[in-house]
Design a protein around this motif. Sequence first.
Motif, PDB file in Angstrom:
ATOM      1  N   UNK A  11       9.991  -4.372  -2.582  1.00  0.00           N
ATOM      2  CA  UNK A  11       8.845  -4.688  -1.730  1.00  0.00           C
ATOM      3  C   UNK A  11       8.566  -3.529  -0.785  1.00  0.00           C
ATOM      4  N   UNK A  12       9.612  -2.951  -0.199  1.00  0.00           N
ATOM      5  CA  UNK A  12       9.420  -1.796   0.678  1.00  0.00           C
ATOM      6  C   UNK A  12       8.827  -0.622  -0.089  1.00  0.00           C
ATOM      7  N   UNK A  13       9.317  -0.393  -1.303  1.00  0.00           N
ATOM      8  CA  UNK A  13       8.785   0.684  -2.136  1.00  0.00           C
ATOM      9  C   UNK A  13       7.319   0.426  -2.471  1.00  0.00           C
ATOM     10  N   UNK A  14       6.967  -0.806  -2.798  1.00  0.00           N
ATOM     11  CA  UNK A  14       5.578  -1.152  -3.087  1.00  0.00           C
ATOM     12  C   UNK A  14       4.666  -0.931  -1.902  1.00  0.00           C
ATOM     13  N   UNK A  15       5.132  -1.319  -0.721  1.00  0.00           N
ATOM     14  CA  UNK A  15       4.339  -1.089   0.494  1.00  0.00           C
ATOM     15  C   UNK A  15       4.135   0.395   0.732  1.00  0.00           C
ATOM     16  N   UNK A  16       5.194   1.177   0.482  1.00  0.00           N
ATOM     17  CA  UNK A  16       5.118   2.622   0.674  1.00  0.00           C
ATOM     18  C   UNK A  16       4.111   3.252  -0.296  1.00  0.00           C
ATOM     19  N   UNK A  17       4.114   2.791  -1.545  1.00  0.00           N
ATOM     20  CA  UNK A  17       3.180   3.310  -2.541  1.00  0.00           C
ATOM     21  C   UNK A  17       1.745   2.940  -2.176  1.00  0.00           C
ATOM     22  N   UNK A  18       1.520   1.701  -1.772  1.00  0.00           N
ATOM     23  CA  UNK A  18       0.173   1.255  -1.415  1.00  0.00           C
ATOM     24  C   UNK A  18      -0.344   2.003  -0.194  1.00  0.00           C
ATOM     25  N   UNK A  19       0.492   2.137   0.840  1.00  0.00           N
ATOM     26  CA  UNK A  19       0.029   2.832   2.047  1.00  0.00           C
ATOM     27  C   UNK A  19      -0.233   4.309   1.759  1.00  0.00           C
ATOM     28  N   UNK A  20       0.571   4.932   0.905  1.00  0.00           N
ATOM     29  CA  UNK A  20       0.303   6.333   0.570  1.00  0.00           C
ATOM     30  C   UNK A  20      -0.975   6.454  -0.254  1.00  0.00           C
ATOM     31  N   UNK A  21      -1.238   5.480  -1.113  1.00  0.00           N
ATOM     32  CA  UNK A  21      -2.480   5.492  -1.875  1.00  0.00           C
ATOM     33  C   UNK A  21      -3.700   5.342  -0.990  1.00  0.00           C
ATOM     34  N   UNK A 113       3.438  11.433  -5.278  1.00  0.00           N
ATOM     35  CA  UNK A 113       4.445  12.030  -4.394  1.00  0.00           C
ATOM     36  C   UNK A 113       5.509  11.000  -4.012  1.00  0.00           C
ATOM     37  N   UNK A 114       5.073   9.794  -3.672  1.00  0.00           N
ATOM     38  CA  UNK A 114       6.014   8.740  -3.302  1.00  0.00           C
ATOM     39  C   UNK A 114       6.876   8.354  -4.503  1.00  0.00           C
ATOM     40  N   UNK A 115       6.268   8.268  -5.671  1.00  0.00           N
ATOM     41  CA  UNK A 115       7.032   7.932  -6.877  1.00  0.00           C
ATOM     42  C   UNK A 115       8.061   9.017  -7.182  1.00  0.00           C
ATOM     43  N   UNK A 116       7.664  10.287  -7.013  1.00  0.00           N
ATOM     44  CA  UNK A 116       8.617  11.379  -7.259  1.00  0.00           C
ATOM     45  C   UNK A 116       9.771  11.348  -6.264  1.00  0.00           C
ATOM     46  N   UNK A 117       9.462  11.070  -5.002  1.00  0.00           N
ATOM     47  CA  UNK A 117      10.528  10.975  -4.000  1.00  0.00           C
ATOM     48  C   UNK A 117      11.513   9.861  -4.370  1.00  0.00           C
TER      49      UNK A 117
END
Length: 128
Positions: A11-21, A113-117
């Motif tokens: 869930x944290x990863x999903x939030x991070x991906x959405x906010x970066x998008x 970028x977030x996915x690569x990190x």
Amino acid sequence: MALASWSRSNIEYGKKVVSSGLEGARSGREAFLNGRSLDSFLGESLREAFVPAMLGTCIGLLSGSSYNRHKIPARSLMFGLLGGACGLAGGVAWANRHLAASVASAAIKSMNKVRDEQWWEKHPIDYA
């Protein structure tokens, strides 16, 4: 890994991906507009969509009047409105295609970028 901690990290990863998008989409919009306001750009694209809307209206009126060789004014009017709406939507989409491409490209780059990190965190390379 327990289910609770696994779901929490996802869930944290999903939030991070959405906010970066979303942040990438904002930066892509601002880079494309280059200081112009979005309202003026959209107004200009609506003016450019006037011709396709009128063309769609004419095609709709003509197709409505030749339907079953009966001249029903309500049907012609309905087809004319439908053709005008389709022409307007198509014209606005065509006029905004470069803005949409810029926004989508910047959002995808930011999310990648977030996915690569995330990948590098899970798969570290040990050179020693």
